[in-house]
Write a protein that holds these residues in place. Structure first.
Motif, PDB file in Angstrom:
ATOM      1  N   VAL A 176       6.163 -16.832 -16.126  1.00  0.00           N
ATOM      2  CA  VAL A 176       7.106 -17.662 -14.588  1.00  0.00           C
ATOM      3  C   VAL A 176       5.749 -19.198 -14.353  1.00  0.00           C
ATOM      4  N   PRO A 177       5.869 -19.937 -15.477  1.00  0.00           N
ATOM      5  CA  PRO A 177       5.101 -21.239 -15.067  1.00  0.00           C
ATOM      6  C   PRO A 177       4.813 -21.730 -14.012  1.00  0.00           C
ATOM      7  N   ASP A 178       6.376 -21.887 -13.393  1.00  0.00           N
ATOM      8  CA  ASP A 178       6.998 -22.814 -12.166  1.00  0.00           C
ATOM      9  C   ASP A 178       6.003 -21.895 -11.150  1.00  0.00           C
ATOM     10  N   TYR A 179       5.904 -20.435 -11.256  1.00  0.00           N
ATOM     11  CA  TYR A 179       5.395 -19.716  -9.993  1.00  0.00           C
ATOM     12  C   TYR A 179       3.947 -19.980  -9.924  1.00  0.00           C
ATOM     13  N   LEU A 180       3.511 -19.884 -11.582  1.00  0.00           N
ATOM     14  CA  LEU A 180       2.245 -19.317 -11.135  1.00  0.00           C
ATOM     15  C   LEU A 180       1.091 -20.701 -11.792  1.00  0.00           C
ATOM     16  N   ALA A 181       2.638 -22.094 -11.950  1.00  0.00           N
ATOM     17  CA  ALA A 181       1.661 -23.245 -11.687  1.00  0.00           C
ATOM     18  C   ALA A 181       1.281 -23.237  -9.850  1.00  0.00           C
ATOM     19  N   TYR A 182       2.105 -22.748  -9.342  1.00  0.00           N
ATOM     20  CA  TYR A 182       2.238 -23.078  -7.357  1.00  0.00           C
ATOM     21  C   TYR A 182       0.688 -22.376  -7.232  1.00  0.00           C
ATOM     22  N   VAL A 183       0.651 -20.742  -7.094  1.00  0.00           N
ATOM     23  CA  VAL A 183       0.166 -20.006  -7.049  1.00  0.00           C
ATOM     24  C   VAL A 183      -1.447 -20.715  -7.077  1.00  0.00           C
ATOM     25  N   ARG A 184      -1.324 -21.180  -8.621  1.00  0.00           N
ATOM     26  CA  ARG A 184      -2.982 -21.240  -8.762  1.00  0.00           C
ATOM     27  C   ARG A 184      -3.520 -22.505  -8.352  1.00  0.00           C
ATOM     28  N   ASN A 185      -2.541 -23.570  -7.708  1.00  0.00           N
ATOM     29  CA  ASN A 185      -2.884 -24.600  -7.842  1.00  0.00           C
ATOM     30  C   ASN A 185      -2.593 -24.935  -5.295  1.00  0.00           C
ATOM     31  N   SER A 186      -2.264 -24.289  -5.249  1.00  0.00           N
ATOM     32  CA  SER A 186      -1.880 -25.012  -3.927  1.00  0.00           C
ATOM     33  C   SER A 186      -3.043 -24.242  -3.183  1.00  0.00           C
ATOM     34  N   LEU A 187      -3.630 -24.151  -1.790  1.00  0.00           N
ATOM     35  CA  LEU A 187      -4.706 -24.300  -1.187  1.00  0.00           C
ATOM     36  C   LEU A 187      -4.523 -23.141   0.096  1.00  0.00           C
ATOM     37  N   SER A 188      -2.967 -22.588  -0.469  1.00  0.00           N
ATOM     38  CA  SER A 188      -2.585 -21.498   1.136  1.00  0.00           C
ATOM     39  C   SER A 188      -2.939 -20.285   0.017  1.00  0.00           C
ATOM     40  N   TYR A 189      -3.172 -19.727  -2.129  1.00  0.00           N
ATOM     41  CA  TYR A 189      -3.583 -18.937  -1.606  1.00  0.00           C
ATOM     42  C   TYR A 189      -4.674 -19.496  -2.978  1.00  0.00           C
ATOM     43  N   LYS A 190      -5.404 -17.600  -2.812  1.00  0.00           N
ATOM     44  CA  LYS A 190      -6.600 -17.669  -3.716  1.00  0.00           C
ATOM     45  C   LYS A 190      -5.763 -16.187  -4.629  1.00  0.00           C
ATOM     46  N   SER A 191      -5.714 -16.747  -6.342  1.00  0.00           N
ATOM     47  CA  SER A 191      -5.040 -16.443  -7.363  1.00  0.00           C
ATOM     48  C   SER A 191      -5.604 -16.090  -8.089  1.00  0.00           C
ATOM     49  N   CYS A 192      -5.294 -14.256  -8.893  1.00  0.00           N
ATOM     50  CA  CYS A 192      -6.329 -14.396 -10.266  1.00  0.00           C
ATOM     51  C   CYS A 192      -5.510 -12.950 -11.461  1.00  0.00           C
ATOM     52  N   TYR A 193      -5.373 -13.660 -12.361  1.00  0.00           N
ATOM     53  CA  TYR A 193      -4.829 -12.844 -13.728  1.00  0.00           C
ATOM     54  C   TYR A 193      -5.382 -11.302 -13.931  1.00  0.00           C
ATOM     55  N   PHE A 194      -4.600 -10.617 -14.143  1.00  0.00           N
ATOM     56  CA  PHE A 194      -4.992  -9.249 -14.754  1.00  0.00           C
ATOM     57  C   PHE A 194      -4.059  -9.400 -16.175  1.00  0.00           C
ATOM     58  N   LYS A 195      -4.905  -9.010 -17.127  1.00  0.00           N
ATOM     59  CA  LYS A 195      -4.604  -9.504 -17.993  1.00  0.00           C
ATOM     60  C   LYS A 195      -4.276  -7.874 -19.273  1.00  0.00           C
ATOM     61  N   SER A 196      -2.828  -7.745 -19.159  1.00  0.00           N
ATOM     62  CA  SER A 196      -2.033  -6.505 -20.183  1.00  0.00           C
ATOM     63  C   SER A 196      -1.456  -7.017 -21.269  1.00  0.00           C
ATOM     64  N   HIS A 197      -0.551  -5.963 -21.192  1.00  0.00           N
ATOM     65  CA  HIS A 197       0.345  -5.482 -22.115  1.00  0.00           C
ATOM     66  C   HIS A 197       1.851  -5.790 -21.801  1.00  0.00           C
ATOM     67  N   LEU A 198       2.586  -6.669 -21.906  1.00  0.00           N
ATOM     68  CA  LEU A 198       4.717  -6.233 -21.851  1.00  0.00           C
ATOM     69  C   LEU A 198       4.356  -4.506 -22.668  1.00  0.00           C
TER      70      LEU A 198
END
Ligand SMILES: Nc1ncnc2c1ncn2[C@@H]1O[C@H](/C=C/CNC(=O)c2cc([N+](=O)[O-])cc(O)c2O)[C@@H](O)[C@H]1O
Ligand SMILES: [Mg+2]
Length: 214
Positions: A176-198
């Motif tokens: 979900v590249p557009d969503y990811l870019a938004y939440v990771r760059n927006s000053l309104s969110y603190k975002s973090c990634y949990f790596k896993s597997h499909l």
């Protein structure tokens, strides 16, 4: 005519799981997807991450976008405190019918409100139809091109408050590249990634947890 995969998944639940036992419903679906037919449930590995985030947030008001067969609905609802409510949106009538039965088999129908309809139609109606002011936790797992527009819609409808947690499935696969870019760059969110597997595979996938800062 031949049955559908969701119908066969429900049959596996009714055959192998114990009524009223959510964990046995989860295990039955995971076994079906590993050994019979893959299906796009979050699965056991990412599901454990979902469990830990839900337990940490301990939400009263939960929104799930994209019920499918109700696997993540059951995972979330089984962890909710008494009186907490989960609203899950699903616009495919066949999937909704299966999910209702899975949720009932798990004995969680009192905590879950499954709404048969589109997120874009129902997000604006949460206040007047369900009396919901804001959500504590939102799980995004519907069509991937809807994550961003629906997040902006929830913001615009005032459904997010300082501290609301968004958890998004599939941020790598299908992605979900557009969503990811938004939440990771927006000053309104603190975002973090949990790596896993499909789910049920060795391919990389992961969950993105984004806290709305208001
Ligand atoms: N706007 C909307 N309102 C209500 N319900 C809606 C909706 N958009 C989609 N839905 C429903 O949500 C589910 C879609 C899931 C898409 N996931 C996926 O496409 C998916 C694919 C893979 N994969 O390909 O490996 C892996 C995964 O974990 C995935 O979640 C379906 O049940 C669909 O009917
Ligand atoms: Mg998914």
């Amino acid at each position: 005519t031949r049955s559908t995969r969701p119908q066969r998944l429900l049959k596996a639940v009714q055959k192998h799981a114990t009524r009223g036992d959510p964990q046995s419903v989860i295990s039955a679906i995971d076994h079906f997807c590993r050994h019979s037919e893959w299906a796009m449930n979050i699965g056991d590995e990412k599901g454990s991450i979902l469990d830990s985030v839900v337990s940490e947030v301990n939400p009263e008001k939960v929104l799930e976008l994209g019920t499918y067969c109700g696997y993540s609905t059951v995972r979330i609802a089984r962890l909710l405190p008494p009186g907490a409510r989960l609203i899950t949106l699903e616009f495919n009538a066949d999937y909704a019918a299966i999910a209702r039965q899975v949720i009932i088999w798990a004995g969680l129908e009192d905590k879950v409100q499954l709404v048969e309809g589109a997120s874009e139609d129902w997000i604006p109606r949460m206040k007047e139809h369900f009396g919901i002011e804001t959500f504590d936790f939102v799980f995004l797992d519907h069509w991937k091109d809807r994550y961003l527009p629906d997040t902006k819609l929830m913001e615009d409808c005032g459904l997010l408050r300082k501290g609301t947690v968004l958890l998004a499935d599939n941020v790598i696969c299908p992605g979900v590249p557009d969503y990811l870019a938004y939440v990771r760059n927006s000053l309104s969110y603190k975002s973090c990634y949990f790596k896993s597997h499909l789910e049920y595979t060795k391919a990389e996938d992961g969950l993105e947890k984004s806290v709305f800062l208001g």
